[in-house]
Write a protein that holds these residues in place. Structure first.
Motif, PDB file in Angstrom:
ATOM      1  N   THR A 125       0.859  -1.171   0.000  1.00 50.79           N
ATOM      2  CA  THR A 125       0.000   0.000   0.000  1.00 50.79           C
ATOM      3  C   THR A 125       0.897   1.222   0.000  1.00 50.79           C
ATOM      4  O   THR A 125       1.809   1.327   0.823  1.00 50.79           O
ATOM      5  CB  THR A 125      -0.915   0.012   1.247  1.00 50.79           C
ATOM      6  OG1 THR A 125      -1.728  -1.162   1.225  1.00 50.79           O
ATOM      7  CG2 THR A 125      -1.790   1.250   1.262  1.00 50.79           C
ATOM      8  N   THR A 139       1.234   5.334   0.231  1.00 52.39           N
ATOM      9  CA  THR A 139       0.561   6.535   0.721  1.00 52.39           C
ATOM     10  C   THR A 139       1.577   7.666   0.859  1.00 52.39           C
ATOM     11  O   THR A 139       2.772   7.465   0.668  1.00 52.39           O
ATOM     12  CB  THR A 139      -0.126   6.293   2.078  1.00 52.39           C
ATOM     13  OG1 THR A 139       0.868   6.001   3.054  1.00 52.39           O
ATOM     14  CG2 THR A 139      -1.136   5.166   2.002  1.00 52.39           C
ATOM     15  N   ASN A 140       1.071   8.849   1.218  1.00 53.64           N
ATOM     16  CA  ASN A 140       1.947   9.996   1.418  1.00 53.64           C
ATOM     17  C   ASN A 140       1.410  10.855   2.550  1.00 53.64           C
ATOM     18  O   ASN A 140       0.260  10.714   2.968  1.00 53.64           O
ATOM     19  CB  ASN A 140       2.069  10.819   0.133  1.00 53.64           C
ATOM     20  CG  ASN A 140       0.731  11.306  -0.356  1.00 53.64           C
ATOM     21  OD1 ASN A 140       0.029  12.037   0.330  1.00 53.64           O
ATOM     22  ND2 ASN A 140       0.341  10.896  -1.562  1.00 53.64           N
ATOM     23  N   GLY A 181      -2.556  10.924   1.844  1.00 51.18           N
ATOM     24  CA  GLY A 181      -3.458   9.828   1.525  1.00 51.18           C
ATOM     25  C   GLY A 181      -2.827   8.824   0.587  1.00 51.18           C
ATOM     26  O   GLY A 181      -1.610   8.776   0.428  1.00 51.18           O
ATOM     27  N   HIS A 182      -3.676   8.053  -0.076  1.00 52.30           N
ATOM     28  CA  HIS A 182      -3.223   6.948  -0.919  1.00 52.30           C
ATOM     29  C   HIS A 182      -2.767   7.405  -2.304  1.00 52.30           C
ATOM     30  O   HIS A 182      -3.309   8.345  -2.867  1.00 52.30           O
ATOM     31  CB  HIS A 182      -4.345   5.918  -1.077  1.00 52.30           C
ATOM     32  CG  HIS A 182      -4.561   5.129   0.167  1.00 52.30           C
ATOM     33  ND1 HIS A 182      -5.336   5.579   1.203  1.00 52.30           N
ATOM     34  CD2 HIS A 182      -4.071   3.927   0.544  1.00 52.30           C
ATOM     35  CE1 HIS A 182      -5.324   4.681   2.174  1.00 52.30           C
ATOM     36  NE2 HIS A 182      -4.567   3.675   1.802  1.00 52.30           N
ATOM     37  N   GLU A 224      -2.850   6.489  -6.078  1.00 51.44           N
ATOM     38  CA  GLU A 224      -3.729   5.716  -6.958  1.00 51.44           C
ATOM     39  C   GLU A 224      -2.901   4.936  -7.986  1.00 51.44           C
ATOM     40  O   GLU A 224      -1.746   5.273  -8.255  1.00 51.44           O
ATOM     41  CB  GLU A 224      -4.701   6.660  -7.677  1.00 51.44           C
ATOM     42  CG  GLU A 224      -5.564   7.496  -6.751  1.00 51.44           C
ATOM     43  CD  GLU A 224      -6.526   6.686  -5.894  1.00 51.44           C
ATOM     44  OE1 GLU A 224      -6.874   5.543  -6.294  1.00 51.44           O
ATOM     45  OE2 GLU A 224      -6.921   7.174  -4.826  1.00 51.44           O
ATOM     46  N   ALA A 229       0.372  12.329  -6.599  1.00 50.52           N
ATOM     47  CA  ALA A 229      -0.496  11.861  -5.514  1.00 50.52           C
ATOM     48  C   ALA A 229      -0.458  12.811  -4.322  1.00 50.52           C
ATOM     49  O   ALA A 229      -1.504  13.132  -3.755  1.00 50.52           O
ATOM     50  CB  ALA A 229      -0.086  10.459  -5.076  1.00 50.52           C
ATOM     51  N   GLU A 265      -3.685  14.823  -3.005  1.00 46.85           N
ATOM     52  CA  GLU A 265      -4.188  14.593  -1.646  1.00 46.85           C
ATOM     53  C   GLU A 265      -4.200  15.887  -0.832  1.00 46.85           C
ATOM     54  O   GLU A 265      -5.152  16.155  -0.105  1.00 46.85           O
ATOM     55  CB  GLU A 265      -3.359  13.524  -0.930  1.00 46.85           C
ATOM     56  CG  GLU A 265      -3.662  12.117  -1.384  1.00 46.85           C
ATOM     57  CD  GLU A 265      -5.027  11.605  -0.949  1.00 46.85           C
ATOM     58  OE1 GLU A 265      -5.687  12.234  -0.089  1.00 46.85           O
ATOM     59  OE2 GLU A 265      -5.448  10.566  -1.469  1.00 46.85           O
ATOM     60  N   ASP A 299       0.673  -4.047   7.734  1.00 49.32           N
ATOM     61  CA  ASP A 299      -0.686  -3.831   8.226  1.00 49.32           C
ATOM     62  C   ASP A 299      -1.245  -5.120   8.837  1.00 49.32           C
ATOM     63  O   ASP A 299      -0.534  -6.132   8.945  1.00 49.32           O
ATOM     64  CB  ASP A 299      -1.581  -3.267   7.121  1.00 49.32           C
ATOM     65  CG  ASP A 299      -1.799  -4.214   5.956  1.00 49.32           C
ATOM     66  OD1 ASP A 299      -1.541  -5.439   6.076  1.00 49.32           O
ATOM     67  OD2 ASP A 299      -2.244  -3.743   4.893  1.00 49.32           O
ATOM     68  N   TYR A 322       3.209  -1.491   4.064  1.00 47.63           N
ATOM     69  CA  TYR A 322       2.524  -0.200   3.957  1.00 47.63           C
ATOM     70  C   TYR A 322       3.609   0.864   3.987  1.00 47.63           C
ATOM     71  O   TYR A 322       4.382   0.930   4.944  1.00 47.63           O
ATOM     72  CB  TYR A 322       1.590  -0.050   5.155  1.00 47.63           C
ATOM     73  CG  TYR A 322       0.520   0.994   5.040  1.00 47.63           C
ATOM     74  CD1 TYR A 322      -0.799   0.644   4.815  1.00 47.63           C
ATOM     75  CD2 TYR A 322       0.821   2.351   5.185  1.00 47.63           C
ATOM     76  CE1 TYR A 322      -1.808   1.598   4.743  1.00 47.63           C
ATOM     77  CE2 TYR A 322      -0.177   3.309   5.103  1.00 47.63           C
ATOM     78  CZ  TYR A 322      -1.487   2.928   4.889  1.00 47.63           C
ATOM     79  OH  TYR A 322      -2.470   3.873   4.806  1.00 47.63           O
ATOM     80  N   VAL A 331       4.642   4.979   3.618  1.00 46.46           N
ATOM     81  CA  VAL A 331       4.190   6.359   3.661  1.00 46.46           C
ATOM     82  C   VAL A 331       5.375   7.228   3.255  1.00 46.46           C
ATOM     83  O   VAL A 331       6.400   7.236   3.937  1.00 46.46           O
ATOM     84  CB  VAL A 331       3.714   6.776   5.071  1.00 46.46           C
ATOM     85  CG1 VAL A 331       3.143   8.185   5.038  1.00 46.46           C
ATOM     86  CG2 VAL A 331       2.708   5.783   5.641  1.00 46.46           C
TER      87      VAL A 331
END
Length: 146
Positions: free
Chosen positions: A8, A10-11, A39-40, A42, A50, A54, A76, A82, A84
């Motif tokens: 996953t 995200t930022n 957020g995520h 895409e 992204a 976001e 997770d 995951y 970030v």
């Protein structure tokens, strides 16, 4: 040997102006408290695009030239990685407007540290505020910025 895994992406972006930081008080019950907008990522979206998207969705600001300053990684509850990506932005246009994600407030670094932060966010801040650190690793046994 398979070298792929589900991840996953995200930022999170620390936006600063006049010695103040834009802070998001998240309403999400799974990770409530103060944090930064983000957020995520895409599918087929660049990390840069992204974080710009976001931030716009959560703050109404259009950031330019966000700088990647570090990352956080953990597994997770489905044991999937995951990531970030941590960004800092000092250039932006627009007027701050809260979103369904939560309320936004400008704070100094000192003020931020006296409020209820999202879980483990105090460790994330070490990556943002200490230029010798680049990563926050959470893996069950370790919870350390390095």
């Amino acid at each position: 040997m398979d070298r792929t895994e589900r991840v996953t992406l995200t930022n999170m972006c620390m936006i600063t102006a006049n010695h103040q930081i834009l802070v998001l008080d998240r309403k999400d019950p799974t990770w409530p408290g103060l944090t930064f907008p983000g957020g995520h990522v895409e599918a087929h979206e660049s990390f840069h695009d992204a974080v710009v998207r976001e931030v716009k969705e959560e703050t109404n600001l259009t950031i330019t030239d966000p700088r990647l300053c570090g990352l956080k990684q953990f597994y997770d509850d489905q044991n999937q990685r995951y990531l970030v990506f941590f960004y800092i932005a000092t250039k932006f246009q627009g007027t701050v407007k809260s979103s369904p994600e939560g309320n936004l407030t400008w704070m100094t670094q000192e003020e931020l540290l006296t409020h209820q932060l999202a879980e483990n966010f105090d460790r994330d801040l070490l990556v943002y505020f200490d230029q010798t650190r680049q990563e926050h690793l959470l893996d069950g046994e370790r919870d350390e910025p390095f």
